[in-house]
Design an enzyme around this catalytic site. Sequence first.
Site, PDB file in Angstrom:
ATOM      1  N   ALA A 195      41.228  38.246  36.062  1.00  0.00           N
ATOM      2  CA  ALA A 195      42.292  39.243  36.100  1.00  0.00           C
ATOM      3  C   ALA A 195      42.591  39.683  34.672  1.00  0.00           C
ATOM      4  O   ALA A 195      42.391  38.916  33.728  1.00  0.00           O
ATOM      5  CB  ALA A 195      43.531  38.646  36.743  1.00  0.00           C
ATOM      6  N   GLY A 213      39.615  35.051  38.303  1.00  0.00           N
ATOM      7  CA  GLY A 213      39.398  35.909  39.470  1.00  0.00           C
ATOM      8  C   GLY A 213      37.945  36.344  39.618  1.00  0.00           C
ATOM      9  O   GLY A 213      37.509  36.648  40.730  1.00  0.00           O
ATOM     10  N   GLU A 262      36.370  33.601  41.403  1.00  0.00           N
ATOM     11  CA  GLU A 262      36.873  33.609  42.791  1.00  0.00           C
ATOM     12  C   GLU A 262      36.233  34.725  43.614  1.00  0.00           C
ATOM     13  O   GLU A 262      36.001  34.556  44.816  1.00  0.00           O
ATOM     14  CB  GLU A 262      38.404  33.721  42.772  1.00  0.00           C
ATOM     15  CG  GLU A 262      39.038  32.420  42.272  1.00  0.00           C
ATOM     16  CD  GLU A 262      40.502  32.547  41.930  1.00  0.00           C
ATOM     17  OE1 GLU A 262      40.848  33.483  41.181  1.00  0.00           O
ATOM     18  OE2 GLU A 262      41.298  31.715  42.402  1.00  0.00           O
ATOM     19  N   GLU A 264      42.623  29.167  34.609  1.00  0.00           N
ATOM     20  CA  GLU A 264      44.006  29.637  34.760  1.00  0.00           C
ATOM     21  C   GLU A 264      45.050  28.677  34.204  1.00  0.00           C
ATOM     22  O   GLU A 264      46.042  29.095  33.618  1.00  0.00           O
ATOM     23  CB  GLU A 264      44.319  29.915  36.257  1.00  0.00           C
ATOM     24  CG  GLU A 264      43.644  31.153  36.803  1.00  0.00           C
ATOM     25  CD  GLU A 264      42.277  30.878  37.399  1.00  0.00           C
ATOM     26  OE1 GLU A 264      41.660  29.834  37.079  1.00  0.00           O
ATOM     27  OE2 GLU A 264      41.814  31.710  38.192  1.00  0.00           O
TER      28      GLU A 264
END
Length: 257
Positions: free
Chosen positions: A63, A108, A111, A131
Amino acid sequence: MAVDVEQSGGVATVTLNRPQALNAFNTVQLQRLLGTVRALREERDVRCVILTGAGDKAFAAGADIKEMAEKSEAQALEFGRLGHAVTAAVEGLPQPTIAAVNGYAFGGGCELALACDIRLASDRAQFSQPEVGLGIPPGWGGTQRLPRLVGAGRAAELIFSGRRVAADEAMRIGLVNAVYPADALLAEATAMAQRIAANSPRAVAAAKRALSLAFAGNPAAGLATEAILFAESFGTEDQREGMRAFLEKRPAAFTGV
Ligand code: DAK
């Protein structure tokens, strides 16, 4: 900033194209990716989808930290929902998905790769869920999808430490299916996608649905669904064509009907 799509021979290749930020996801990029994936769902000519990143450094560096840094809880909830919608749309595609991980797959980005059915890595790929070093837990499915692939203990260690996993280790722990030299990755992913695309799209989609139940926590329900999907395939032209082609010693030409 873009999400590019190229279509050829039943294979759609989706490229995250924001290399100046290592293909990090801001809101606009996520919305584009969501729109792209939802549109591919309806494309009958697309039988397999490849996801990859533009440039030679990153699949996606996660992100966009610049956009996220000042978000309130309410804004973070919205942003998190958008990320979840993307990973759910990818996972829910009837067509098989291949992540061609050409570099960093962090946060992300990792992911998104985890939401794909198959992960192929370049020898330069690196995976990480970093994270916790930014003061947040993984939020786009990493806590649920990573343990399924690498086991609970390994996932815990990777998520709690945030350490990077290089391609050879990713291969060893089951995070990726195969590792290729960087300049061969896309060709290998395309060859695999074309092999998949040559099969019956109806049968492949049914198999994908049944596979999705393997970790749903109810083996009996998964087996019952598999049995129904198996029986239903005998109502398709693809089943007739596939079996006739075998008996007539010729390649099958599947229509997805
Ligand atoms: N966001 C924004 N920009 C990024 C970025 C990122 N994640 N990663 C890289 N960039 C930008 C850099 O800022 C730099 O931009 P300029 O300074 O040139 O303007 C450019 O990309 C090139 O990066 P570097 O100069 O850092 O390149 P290096 O080769 O030196 O290093 C690196 C590559 C990947 C090791 C490094 O860039 C890095 O550590 N990047 C951050 C990776 C990271 O921590 N990713 C995880 C992000 S957190 C949520 C759910 C989920 C999430 C959030 C919320 N909710 C439920 C609310 C997801 C969170 C994440 O993904």
